[in-house]
Motif scaffolding. Structure first.
Motif, mmCIF file in Angstrom:
data_model
loop_
_atom_site.group_PDB
_atom_site.id
_atom_site.type_symbol
_atom_site.label_atom_id
_atom_site.label_comp_id
_atom_site.label_asym_id
_atom_site.label_seq_id
_atom_site.Cartn_x
_atom_site.Cartn_y
_atom_site.Cartn_z
ATOM 1 N N LEU A 1 65.882 -65.352 61.920
ATOM 2 C CA LEU A 1 65.753 -65.335 63.379
ATOM 3 C C LEU A 1 64.646 -64.384 63.818
ATOM 4 O O LEU A 1 63.908 -64.645 64.767
ATOM 5 N N GLY B 1 63.552 -71.433 66.915
ATOM 6 C CA GLY B 1 64.677 -71.198 66.012
ATOM 7 C C GLY B 1 64.299 -71.529 64.590
ATOM 8 O O GLY B 1 63.256 -72.135 64.337
ATOM 9 N N THR C 1 72.607 -73.707 60.593
ATOM 10 C CA THR C 1 73.709 -73.761 61.562
ATOM 11 C C THR C 1 74.330 -72.386 61.747
ATOM 12 O O THR C 1 74.624 -71.958 62.871
ATOM 13 N N GLU D 1 72.147 -70.196 63.902
ATOM 14 C CA GLU D 1 72.292 -70.532 65.316
ATOM 15 C C GLU D 1 73.624 -70.023 65.861
ATOM 16 O O GLU D 1 73.722 -69.580 67.005
ATOM 17 N N GLU D 2 74.669 -70.089 65.021
ATOM 18 C CA GLU D 2 75.971 -69.566 65.452
ATOM 19 C C GLU D 2 75.909 -68.061 65.683
ATOM 20 O O GLU D 2 76.567 -67.533 66.593
ATOM 21 N N LYS E 1 73.401 -66.403 66.835
ATOM 22 C CA LYS E 1 72.802 -66.172 68.159
ATOM 23 C C LYS E 1 73.861 -66.245 69.243
ATOM 24 O O LYS E 1 73.953 -65.379 70.116
#
Length: 447
Positions: free
Chosen positions: A76, A86, A98, A101-102, A104
């Motif tokens: 990130l 991203g 995934t 992103e989780e 974040k």
């Protein structure tokens, strides 16, 4: 994400490192709360250990999770530095994408203020025992003579049980950890619950460990020392953590098993190094006209950028620039490759001393303290966040300049900066020479 960032090692800056440990702490805190209630599927004896050593267990879980969380935050951070939305991974790495992103979303929801451990205060007095962990011997005072030594213990292989892995996954989901992230972290949690916690908490205390006076832990927060302190804490016996960097301001070192912390060697108000106390009448010297300026590097990419900018300004003002690479660059020379891409070919010397320079410029390095001891004015180019994380509200060993100020500096500003650095370094020395002396037993002491 461009190919050049794939596999790239990036030393995270202070704020991103805090993010890694903050997320790990949040997960650990939720997990440990669940372990204190029934119906989780975890054996009762493990739950009992987690209850008795709640703070130490939370610290264990946090530190074990960090290794898996760091590369995700690293990805990130690379995207943030490059201006990308991203992380982009091939199909077989979609789980990691995934989970990133989780993270974040998790961080945005759970990013509350974490209170520091409650320090009750312990009077050091004249009687103390000093403990070291042979697996964590960094930053010890020269010749330290410890009273207690924690030796390595035999590590027994842990069996892999699919049902245990499923239990760990369910536990993480009960703690509201997102599914992909829970899947990645479940192996670590399974390992903790399947022997690691029992081994750390199960070592009995010996008579020397039960001293009524304070024990000072010279271990840089090793897990074995944390559980040792937790067992003393259960008996109401005083514990003090001695650190080589200030750890009470940082979320990564929250651990409520110590009654007090003693930061040694970095000019903190609770203590200072024996070398510093052994010297008197230290007087910083003024920068000579066009005298050499030393850049003391650190591994962090943002600090390297800032030092490069300051060095260029100093060189344009007519100063000779000397570069002292960080000791970590001996083990990871790729950091110097990155530095050489952004800086002119200045002389590099791992062994250069502050006595050869008229001004030392660094980020938040402990080398700033060494420069002060040599009477050399210091400039600290660091964000407000990083400056506070190391020195808190107390005087820093030099003039603090925020990175954004570098953009407005010119060669004419170097003289004023030097004068301010001289005054800041003198204030630092005056402040800390008034602190009480903390006696460190060393081998050279008379018995």
């Amino acid at each position: 994400m461009p190919d050049y960032v794939r596999g790239k090692h990036l030393m995270l800056n202070g704020r991103s490192e805090e993010r890694v440990f903050r997320i790990a702490y949040q997960v650990a805190e939720k997990l440990c709360r669940l372990l204190q209630v029934s119906g989780t599927g975890v054996p009762k004896e493990i739950c009992d250990l987690a209850c008795r050593h709640a703070a130490a267990t939370r610290f264990l879980v946090m530190n074990d999770l960090v290794g898996l969380l760091r590369p995700l935050v690293d990805a990130l951070e690379v995207c943030r530095e490059g201006g990308y939305e991203g992380p982009s991974f091939p199909f077989h790495e979609r789980l990691a994408a995934t989970a990133a992103e989780e993270i974040k979303g998790w961080d945005e929801v759970n990013n509350g203020h974490l209170s520091n451990a409650s320090m009750h205060g312990v009077h050091l007095g004249s009687a103390q025992s000093h403990l070291v962990d042979t697996s964590s011997m960094l930053g010890l005072p020269d010749g330290l003579r410890p009273d207690i030594v924690i030796e390595p213990t035999t590590t027994f292989p842990q069996s892999f049980r699919p049902i245990g892995l499923i239990c760990a996954f369910r536990l993480l989901r009960q703690a509201s950890v997102p599914p992909a992230l829970s899947f990645l972290l479940s192996h670590v949690v399974h390992r903790i619950l399947n022997g690691r916690l029992e081994q750390l908490a199960g070592t009995p205390l010996q008579p020397c460990d039960l001293a009524a006076h304070p024990i000072v832990y010279w271990t840089n927060m090793s897990l074995r020392s944390v559980f040792h302190a937790s067992k003393r804490r259960l008996l109401g016996l005083p514990t003090i953590a001695a650190h080589t960097i200030l750890m009470t301001q940082s979320e990564r070192y929250i651990c409520d098993v110590f009654d007090a912390t003693l930061s040694v060697g970095t000019g903190q108000p609770l203590g200072n190094s024996q070398a510093f106390r052994g010297r008197s009448a230290i007087e910083p010297r003024m920068l000579q006209s066009c005298g050499p300026v030393m850049l003391a590097l650190q591994p962090q990419l943002d600090i390297l950028r800032n030092l490069s900018r300051f060095g260029r300004i100093a060189a344009e003002a007519g100063h000779n620039v000397i570069v002292r690479p960080h000791p970590a660059h001996r083990r990871a020379p790729q950091g110097l490759v990155v530095w050489r891409e952004m800086a002119p070919p200045w002389v590099e010397d791992f062994d250069v001393t502050p006595g050869t320079a008229s001004l030392v410029v660094t980020g938040t390095s402990n080398f700033a303290i060494e420069a002060c001891l040599a009477g050399c004015p210091v400039v600290l180019v660091a964000s407000d966040f990083d400056r506070y994380a190391i020195w808190g509200r107390h005087p820093a060993p030099g003039l603090h300049i925020a990175p954004e100020r570098l953009l407005a500096l010119s060669t004419q500003d170097i003289t004023n900066i030097t004068l301010s650095a001289f005054q800041a370094t003198r204030s630092f020395i005056d402040y800390y020479t008034k602190l009480p002396v903390f006696h460190i037993p060393v081998a050279s002491d008379e018995a």
